[in-house]
Every structure is written in structure tokens, then in C-alpha cells.
Design an enzyme around this catalytic site. Structure first.
Site, PDB file in Angstrom:
ATOM      1  N   LYS A  64      -4.295  -9.758  -6.422  1.00  0.00           N
ATOM      2  CA  LYS A  64      -5.529  -9.974  -5.668  1.00  0.00           C
ATOM      3  C   LYS A  64      -6.626  -9.017  -6.147  1.00  0.00           C
ATOM      4  O   LYS A  64      -6.339  -7.862  -6.472  1.00  0.00           O
ATOM      5  CB  LYS A  64      -5.177  -9.687  -4.193  1.00  0.00           C
ATOM      6  CG  LYS A  64      -6.265  -9.890  -3.205  1.00  0.00           C
ATOM      7  CD  LYS A  64      -5.823  -9.416  -1.823  1.00  0.00           C
ATOM      8  CE  LYS A  64      -5.898  -7.908  -1.680  1.00  0.00           C
ATOM      9  NZ  LYS A  64      -5.958  -7.413  -0.312  1.00  0.00           N
ATOM     10  N   LYS A  99     -10.803  -3.699  -3.769  1.00  0.00           N
ATOM     11  CA  LYS A  99     -11.739  -2.594  -3.997  1.00  0.00           C
ATOM     12  C   LYS A  99     -11.013  -1.269  -4.227  1.00  0.00           C
ATOM     13  O   LYS A  99     -11.595  -0.314  -4.710  1.00  0.00           O
ATOM     14  CB  LYS A  99     -12.754  -2.481  -2.855  1.00  0.00           C
ATOM     15  CG  LYS A  99     -12.212  -2.398  -1.439  1.00  0.00           C
ATOM     16  CD  LYS A  99     -13.366  -2.401  -0.433  1.00  0.00           C
ATOM     17  CE  LYS A  99     -12.955  -2.513   1.017  1.00  0.00           C
ATOM     18  NZ  LYS A  99     -12.506  -3.773   1.516  1.00  0.00           N
ATOM     19  N   LYS A 148       0.827  -1.211   0.000  1.00  0.00           N
ATOM     20  CA  LYS A 148       0.000   0.000   0.000  1.00  0.00           C
ATOM     21  C   LYS A 148       0.854   1.251   0.000  1.00  0.00           C
ATOM     22  O   LYS A 148       0.515   2.238  -0.642  1.00  0.00           O
ATOM     23  CB  LYS A 148      -0.931   0.010   1.222  1.00  0.00           C
ATOM     24  CG  LYS A 148      -2.125  -0.900   1.068  1.00  0.00           C
ATOM     25  CD  LYS A 148      -3.229  -0.488   2.019  1.00  0.00           C
ATOM     26  CE  LYS A 148      -4.449  -1.362   1.878  1.00  0.00           C
ATOM     27  NZ  LYS A 148      -5.528  -0.989   2.791  1.00  0.00           N
TER      28      LYS A 148
HETATM   29  P1  TYM Z   1     -10.204  -5.879   3.915  1.00  0.00           P
HETATM   30  O1  TYM Z   1     -11.214  -4.823   4.146  1.00  0.00           O
HETATM   31  O2  TYM Z   1      -9.114  -5.615   2.952  1.00  0.00           O
HETATM   32  O3  TYM Z   1     -10.924  -7.220   3.477  1.00  0.00           O
HETATM   33  C1  TYM Z   1     -11.994  -7.764   4.234  1.00  0.00           C
HETATM   34  C2  TYM Z   1     -11.976  -9.276   4.189  1.00  0.00           C
HETATM   35  O4  TYM Z   1     -12.046  -9.743   2.840  1.00  0.00           O
HETATM   36  C3  TYM Z   1     -10.946 -10.600   2.549  1.00  0.00           C
HETATM   37  N1  TYM Z   1     -10.533 -10.356   1.167  1.00  0.00           N
HETATM   38  C4  TYM Z   1     -10.465 -11.296   0.219  1.00  0.00           C
HETATM   39  N2  TYM Z   1     -10.730 -12.614   0.247  1.00  0.00           N
HETATM   40  C5  TYM Z   1     -10.572 -13.302  -0.906  1.00  0.00           C
HETATM   41  N3  TYM Z   1     -10.155 -12.733  -2.066  1.00  0.00           N
HETATM   42  C6  TYM Z   1      -9.870 -11.410  -2.140  1.00  0.00           C
HETATM   43  N4  TYM Z   1      -9.466 -10.851  -3.268  1.00  0.00           N
HETATM   44  C7  TYM Z   1     -10.026 -10.629  -0.954  1.00  0.00           C
HETATM   45  N5  TYM Z   1      -9.847  -9.313  -0.671  1.00  0.00           N
HETATM   46  C8  TYM Z   1     -10.154  -9.163   0.626  1.00  0.00           C
HETATM   47  C9  TYM Z   1      -9.867 -10.178   3.544  1.00  0.00           C
HETATM   48  O5  TYM Z   1      -8.929 -11.205   3.753  1.00  0.00           O
HETATM   49  C10 TYM Z   1     -10.676  -9.870   4.773  1.00  0.00           C
HETATM   50  O6  TYM Z   1     -10.995 -11.056   5.485  1.00  0.00           O
HETATM   51  N6  TYM Z   1      -7.376  -5.483   8.001  1.00  0.00           N
HETATM   52  C11 TYM Z   1      -8.584  -6.034   7.466  1.00  0.00           C
HETATM   53  C12 TYM Z   1      -9.835  -5.576   8.192  1.00  0.00           C
HETATM   54  C13 TYM Z   1      -9.759  -5.787   9.663  1.00  0.00           C
HETATM   55  C14 TYM Z   1      -9.931  -7.017  10.351  1.00  0.00           C
HETATM   56  C15 TYM Z   1      -9.771  -6.696  11.741  1.00  0.00           C
HETATM   57  C16 TYM Z   1     -10.218  -8.317   9.956  1.00  0.00           C
HETATM   58  C17 TYM Z   1      -9.496  -4.826  10.567  1.00  0.00           C
HETATM   59  N7  TYM Z   1      -9.499  -5.358  11.831  1.00  0.00           N
HETATM   60  C18 TYM Z   1      -9.877  -7.673  12.719  1.00  0.00           C
HETATM   61  C19 TYM Z   1     -10.326  -9.293  10.950  1.00  0.00           C
HETATM   62  C20 TYM Z   1     -10.158  -8.969  12.319  1.00  0.00           C
HETATM   63  C21 TYM Z   1      -8.697  -5.625   6.012  1.00  0.00           C
HETATM   64  O7  TYM Z   1      -8.086  -4.697   5.568  1.00  0.00           O
HETATM   65  O8  TYM Z   1      -9.598  -6.357   5.305  1.00  0.00           O
END
Ligand code: TYM
Length: 336
Positions: free
Chosen positions: A199, A202, A112
Site C-alpha cells: 500500500k 506516508k 506496524k
Molecule cells: P490513515 O491516516 O492511515 O489514512 C487516512 C485515510 O486514507 C485511507 N488510505 C488510503 N486509501 C487508498 N489508498 C491508500 N494507499 C491509502 N492509505 C490510506 C485510509 O483508509 C483512511 O481512510 N485509523 C485511521 C484514522 C482514523 C479514523 C478514525 C478513520 C482514526 N479514527 C475514525 C475513520 C474513522 C488511519 O490510520 O488512517
């Protein structure tokens, strides 16, 4: 007693099919078996620049999508991260025992910060982007969660969370449960439709690379039909040599709950056109009912009631844990 689980998604844009398959679909399946907490990670989303009105919309939109996708507020505590201030309070305490080297190794930070610096839009990178994994650890450790359902890209953050929990427990005595990630066996990493070596995300500037859950249905079908594949025309699952087609096969398999082998068998001898056309229908059929429920929920008072109740329940637990932690560290005052 049911074991507890927690997970969150950033409110940095409309969630993608990757988020749905890697995370939300599992939340729905796990909500009956576990005591589930799911939140909107709005504090995480401000680690990169956000516009106020857009952020406000994205937060409410994500909450509405959770419900529209099938999270049942009778079973799940749904809340907005910034409405539970204990997250930032614990985060600071954890940051003080997180090593610079640990954060420097985080691949998501490296990716990032590189893309922000490249984009010229904002060459200065916020410190929050660097310390973000400690906030994520706080999100989890506050709730004594045993499991954390996430996609594969969060595995490294979960390892850090486990290390921080163990470090704190070693120094101050048993305080935190050391959580384990739950990563789906299929669909844990859905790839970009335009560059299947990356990957699906969004925040990708190329709109064609991802399917947003709120894209118009014809756009969704078009994006699937024009997804990058190879030119040999053979339906086979081979992520290394045929990453585009293998990604589409994975999406087909997780959405229909059919095995990849079975799907390959069905389409052997067919061209990619027929396969992509059928997949487009499947994706549209998955998303259409979600979109139909979404708008009513977004505008409803019910959504505010769910989020109020969620914040209240989360605060109750989080406060109990935070007080314990502050006491162990020696913060605040001992009354005479
Ligand atoms: P974030 O917002 O990037 O993504 C949310 C969830 O979606 C999954 N994900 C994917 N799974 C499969 N294929 C993809 N292309 C893909 N893109 C995203 C992510 O693995 C995630 O499970 N840091 C985290 C948010 C967060 C969090 C937490 C999660 C903050 N605090 C505590 C669990 C527990 C994040 O940026 O996810």
C-alpha cells in the site's frame, strides 16, 4: 434530516495521493449529502514515536490541507481529536470490553509493530499501538455516525467498531448506532510506486514510494515517471500480473473520472513513457491548485476559527453521548 458521517486521518506526516484518493476525494463528494465530521487523528499518530515540533506542524498542516482540498467548513465540522477529550474517555470504556484476541488479529497492528521492531530505532512497541482500534471505535461511536468513508485498509477496524457497538448495545440497551464503512469502488487501495504489491503509505521510509500532497511539482512528475512497472510494454489492467501499471491506471481513472477500459483503449499501442508522462501531468494538475491555496490557509486566523468552532460542535455531541454511556455503565456518582 441528513445522515451523519465521520472520518479522520492521522497527522503522522503529509498526506499522500493514496489518502487523497481513498478518503479526501470522497469527503468532498459526500459533504453536500451528509452531515460530515472530519478530524485530525493526532492521538492516533502518537502510537508511534513523534517529534514535538514536527507533530505540531503536521496537525496544522493536515487541517489546512482539508480546506485546501475543498472541504467546506460551512458544511463540515473539522476538528482536532485531542481537543475533544471525550474520545479518550469513551475509548477507555470500550477497551474494557474489547478482547485481547480481537486486537491481536488486527493486521495493521501486526504490520506496524513488525516494522517498528525491524527498524531498530525503537524496538519497544507502545501499548497504544495495540489498543488503537478501540480509540478508533470511540471516534466513530461518539457521534452516532451511520457511515464512515475510508480506504480499504480500515475495513477490519470498522468491523471491530461494529462488534463493540453491538456488544455494548446487547449488554446495556440501545446506545450506539452500528456504523457501516463506505469504501470507494475504485482507488480504495492505492499502491506504492516503488513496490506495487504494498500500500502507498506516508510512513514509508522510501520517499519515492509515495506522492505527498506537498511535494514540489517537478518531484511529483518525476516520481510518477519513474514508478515501477513491468517490461512487456503492453497497456492493460491486470492487478495480479501487472500491479505497477494497474495502479497507475487506477490513479489515472479516479483523477479523470474516466473508465479504465476507455483509458486502455486510448493508450493501446503507445509505450509506457507516453502514458506515464500524461499521468504525471494529470496528477500535477490535481495537486497544483491545492498547493496554491494551502500556504495562505496554513498561516490564516480563519483556520484557527474553523478548528475552534469544530471542537466546540464536536464536544457538544460527544459529551451528550459520553454522559449517556457513563450512566449506563454505572460510572461516577448518583446524587442524593
Ligand atoms: P490513515 O491516516 O492511515 O489514512 C487516512 C485515510 O486514507 C485511507 N488510505 C488510503 N486509501 C487508498 N489508498 C491508500 N494507499 C491509502 N492509505 C490510506 C485510509 O483508509 C483512511 O481512510 N485509523 C485511521 C484514522 C482514523 C479514523 C478514525 C478513520 C482514526 N479514527 C475514525 C475513520 C474513522 C488511519 O490510520 O488512517
Amino acid at each position: 434530516m441528513k445522515k451523519r458521517m465521520i472520518s479522520g486521518i492521522q497527522s503522522s506526516g503529509t498526506i499522500t495521493l493514496g489518502n487523497y484518493i481513498g478518503a479526501i476525494q470522497n469527503f468532498i463528494e459526500l459533504q453536500n449529502e451528509y452531515e460530515l465530521f472530519v478530524f485530525i487523528a493526532d492521538l492516533h499518530s502518537i502510537t508511534v514515536p513523534q517529534e514535538r515540533k514536527t507533530l505540531q506542524h503536521n496537525i496544522r498542516s493536515l487541517a489546512a490541507l482539508y480546506l485546501a482540498c475543498g472541504l467546506d467548513p460551512e458544511k463540515v465540522t473539522i476538528f482536532i481529536q485531542s481537543e475533544v477529550p471525550q474520545h479518550t474517555q469513551l475509548s477507555w470504556i470500550l477497551e474494557c470490553s474489547t478482547y485481547m484476541g480481537e486486537l491481536e488479529r488486527m493486521t495493521q497492528f501486526k504490520d506496524k509493530s513488525r516494522s517498528q521492531a525491524d527498524s531498530n530505532m525503537n524496538a519497544s512497541i507502545g501499548v497504544g499501538l495495540f489498543t488503537y482500534p478501540a480509540l478508533m471505535a470511540a471516534d466513530i461511536l461518539l457521534y452516532d455516525a451511520t457511515f464512515v468513508p475510508v480506504g480499504e485498509d480500515q475495513k477490519q477496524h470498522l468491523e471491530l467498531t461494529r462488534n463493540l457497538a453491538q456488544r455494548f448495545n446487547n449488554k446495556h440497551g440501545d446506545t450506539f448506532i452500528v456504523p457501516e464503512p463506505i469504501i470507494p469502488t475504485a482507488g480504495a487501495r492505492i499502491m506504492s510506486l516503488t513496490d506495487p504489491t504494498r500500500k502507498m503509505s506516508k510512513s514509508d521510509p522510501n520517499q519515492k514510494s509515495f506522492i505527498s500532497l506537498l511535494d514540489p511539482l517537478p518531484t511529483i512528475a518525476k516520481k510518477i515517471k519513474s514508478a515501477v512497472t513491468d517490461s512487456d510494454g503492453v497497456i492493460a489492467f491486470d492487478p495480479e500480473n501487472k500491479p505497477g501499471l494497474s495502479n497507475l491506471l487506477t490513479i489515472y481513472s479516479v483523477l479523470t473520472k474516466r473508465s479504465i477500459a476507455d483509458i486502455v483503449l486510448e493508450y493501446t499501442g503507445c509505450g509506457y513513457g507516453k502514458f506515464k508522462g500524461d499521468l504525471a501531468d494529470i496528477v500535477v494538475q490535481t495537486i497544483e491548485p491545492i498547493q496554491q491555496r494551502y500556504q495562505t490557509i496554513y498561516n490564516s486566523e480563519l483556520l484557527d476559527n474553523v478548528l475552534d468552532a469544530g471542537a466546540q460542535n464536536a464536544q457538544r455531541l460527544a459529551n451528550r453521548k459520553l454522559t449517556k454511556v457513563q450512566n449506563k455503565v454505572g460510572l461516577g456518582r448518583k446524587r442524593k
